[in-house]
Design a protein around this motif. Structure first.
Motif, PDB file in Angstrom:
ATOM      1  N   HIS A  22       0.831  -1.204   0.000  1.00  0.00           N
ATOM      2  CA  HIS A  22       0.000   0.000   0.000  1.00  0.00           C
ATOM      3  C   HIS A  22       0.869   1.258   0.000  1.00  0.00           C
ATOM      4  O   HIS A  22       0.576   2.218  -0.721  1.00  0.00           O
ATOM      5  CB  HIS A  22      -0.953  -0.005   1.198  1.00  0.00           C
ATOM      6  N   GLN A  23       1.943   1.265   0.781  1.00  0.00           N
ATOM      7  CA  GLN A  23       2.857   2.418   0.782  1.00  0.00           C
ATOM      8  C   GLN A  23       3.402   2.674  -0.626  1.00  0.00           C
ATOM      9  O   GLN A  23       3.499   3.816  -1.077  1.00  0.00           O
ATOM     10  CB  GLN A  23       4.021   2.185   1.744  1.00  0.00           C
ATOM     11  N   LEU A  24       3.743   1.586  -1.306  1.00  0.00           N
ATOM     12  CA  LEU A  24       4.278   1.679  -2.662  1.00  0.00           C
ATOM     13  C   LEU A  24       3.233   2.239  -3.622  1.00  0.00           C
ATOM     14  O   LEU A  24       3.504   3.173  -4.377  1.00  0.00           O
ATOM     15  CB  LEU A  24       4.725   0.281  -3.117  1.00  0.00           C
ATOM     16  N   GLU A  25       2.036   1.666  -3.584  1.00  0.00           N
ATOM     17  CA  GLU A  25       0.989   1.984  -4.553  1.00  0.00           C
ATOM     18  C   GLU A  25       0.179   3.230  -4.205  1.00  0.00           C
ATOM     19  O   GLU A  25      -0.735   3.585  -4.948  1.00  0.00           O
ATOM     20  CB  GLU A  25       0.061   0.781  -4.718  1.00  0.00           C
ATOM     21  N   ASP A  87       5.695  -9.117 -26.655  1.00  0.00           N
ATOM     22  CA  ASP A  87       6.938  -8.931 -25.920  1.00  0.00           C
ATOM     23  C   ASP A  87       6.809  -9.395 -24.477  1.00  0.00           C
ATOM     24  O   ASP A  87       5.721  -9.354 -23.907  1.00  0.00           O
ATOM     25  CB  ASP A  87       7.318  -7.443 -25.890  1.00  0.00           C
ATOM     26  N   ASP A  88       7.931  -9.770 -23.904  1.00  0.00           N
ATOM     27  CA  ASP A  88       8.023 -10.015 -22.464  1.00  0.00           C
ATOM     28  C   ASP A  88       8.591  -8.734 -21.861  1.00  0.00           C
ATOM     29  O   ASP A  88       9.686  -8.302 -22.221  1.00  0.00           O
ATOM     30  CB  ASP A  88       8.935 -11.203 -22.172  1.00  0.00           C
ATOM     31  N   GLU A  89       7.832  -8.147 -20.937  1.00  0.00           N
ATOM     32  CA  GLU A  89       8.185  -6.843 -20.393  1.00  0.00           C
ATOM     33  C   GLU A  89       8.640  -6.952 -18.949  1.00  0.00           C
ATOM     34  O   GLU A  89       8.062  -7.680 -18.151  1.00  0.00           O
ATOM     35  CB  GLU A  89       6.971  -5.916 -20.474  1.00  0.00           C
ATOM     36  N   ILE A  90       9.660  -6.193 -18.624  1.00  0.00           N
ATOM     37  CA  ILE A  90      10.139  -6.070 -17.256  1.00  0.00           C
ATOM     38  C   ILE A  90       9.733  -4.697 -16.721  1.00  0.00           C
ATOM     39  O   ILE A  90       9.728  -3.711 -17.466  1.00  0.00           O
ATOM     40  CB  ILE A  90      11.676  -6.250 -17.185  1.00  0.00           C
ATOM     41  N   GLY A  91       9.384  -4.666 -15.445  1.00  0.00           N
ATOM     42  CA  GLY A  91       9.076  -3.409 -14.780  1.00  0.00           C
ATOM     43  C   GLY A  91       9.368  -3.561 -13.295  1.00  0.00           C
ATOM     44  O   GLY A  91       9.377  -4.679 -12.784  1.00  0.00           O
ATOM     45  N   TYR A  92       9.608  -2.471 -12.629  1.00  0.00           N
ATOM     46  CA  TYR A  92       9.883  -2.551 -11.199  1.00  0.00           C
ATOM     47  C   TYR A  92       9.492  -1.251 -10.535  1.00  0.00           C
ATOM     48  O   TYR A  92       9.421  -0.195 -11.181  1.00  0.00           O
ATOM     49  CB  TYR A  92      11.367  -2.863 -10.934  1.00  0.00           C
ATOM     50  N   ARG A  93       9.228  -1.335  -9.242  1.00  0.00           N
ATOM     51  CA  ARG A  93       8.942  -0.165  -8.406  1.00  0.00           C
ATOM     52  C   ARG A  93       9.567  -0.417  -7.051  1.00  0.00           C
ATOM     53  O   ARG A  93       9.541  -1.537  -6.548  1.00  0.00           O
ATOM     54  CB  ARG A  93       7.440   0.024  -8.201  1.00  0.00           C
ATOM     55  N   PHE A  94      10.083   0.647  -6.467  1.00  0.00           N
ATOM     56  CA  PHE A  94      10.645   0.550  -5.124  1.00  0.00           C
ATOM     57  C   PHE A  94      10.011   1.587  -4.223  1.00  0.00           C
ATOM     58  O   PHE A  94       9.679   2.693  -4.672  1.00  0.00           O
ATOM     59  CB  PHE A  94      12.167   0.779  -5.154  1.00  0.00           C
ATOM     60  N   LEU A  95       9.861   1.238  -2.956  1.00  0.00           N
ATOM     61  CA  LEU A  95       9.452   2.228  -1.970  1.00  0.00           C
ATOM     62  C   LEU A  95      10.461   3.371  -2.016  1.00  0.00           C
ATOM     63  O   LEU A  95      11.675   3.145  -2.149  1.00  0.00           O
ATOM     64  CB  LEU A  95       9.422   1.609  -0.571  1.00  0.00           C
ATOM     65  N   GLU A  96       9.974   4.596  -1.900  1.00  0.00           N
ATOM     66  CA  GLU A  96      10.821   5.761  -2.077  1.00  0.00           C
ATOM     67  C   GLU A  96      12.048   5.757  -1.161  1.00  0.00           C
ATOM     68  O   GLU A  96      13.138   6.148  -1.567  1.00  0.00           O
ATOM     69  CB  GLU A  96       9.995   7.031  -1.839  1.00  0.00           C
TER      70      GLU A  96
END
Length: 165
Positions: A22-25, A87-96
């Protein structure tokens, strides 16, 4: 565990990831170059439950994994592997609070190795042009720009990167 790096574990999401998920999103800075849409706790719980349920779906083409630090077992972000029939896609997200530690490069490099082992022939990544840090990571890992366009969702200039594995 799906795979690991020197400092990180990539694993399936679980319900007790809800608070950091939740913090991330719900952080507009994290989502600035992604969807741009923050969600409330209930919306994020529904999304998390859906992502967890996808692990057991036949022909699932949308895999979101947790990124966890080995040193303290803290959830620090998510890794996406998405198949769109082309395509095969890569994605990432990090907590700030974990930005600027080299985790993006580390997880992308290990994901390339993981995808090669799985027989994936090509990976793509979509990066909003203003997101200089993510563009640098992909370029450092030998992804090449193959297209420039305006993103449908957040209406910003974006580039499609690809690497042949």
């Amino acid at each position: 565990m799906i795979f690991e790096t020197e400092r990180l574990l990539i694993r399936k999401l679980k319900l007790n990831d809800l608070e950091p998920f939740h913090q991330l999103e719900s952080n507009p800075k994290v989502l600035k170059y992604a969807t741009g849409e923050v969600k409330n706790l209930e919306e994020n719980k529904i999304e998390l439950l859906d992502l967890i349920a996808r692990y057991d779906k036949h022909l699932n083409d949308f895999w979101i994994y947790a990124i966890e630090r080995k040193q303290d077992r803290k959830f620090i972000g998510t890794l996406a592997l998405v198949k769109d029939n082309i395509d095969d896609e890569i994605g990432y997200r990090f907590l700030e609070k974990y930005w600027g530690n080299g985790y993006g490069f580390e997880v992308c490099k290990a994901t390339i190795t993981y995808c090669k082992q799985k027989g994936i022939k090509k990976l793509v990544g979509y990066v909003v042009d203003e997101n200089i840090a993510s563009a640098k990571i992909l370029k450092k890992l030998n992804f090449k720009v193959v297209n420039h366009f305006i993103s449908d969702d957040i209406k910003l200039p974006e580039s499609k990167y690809e690497i042949i594995l």
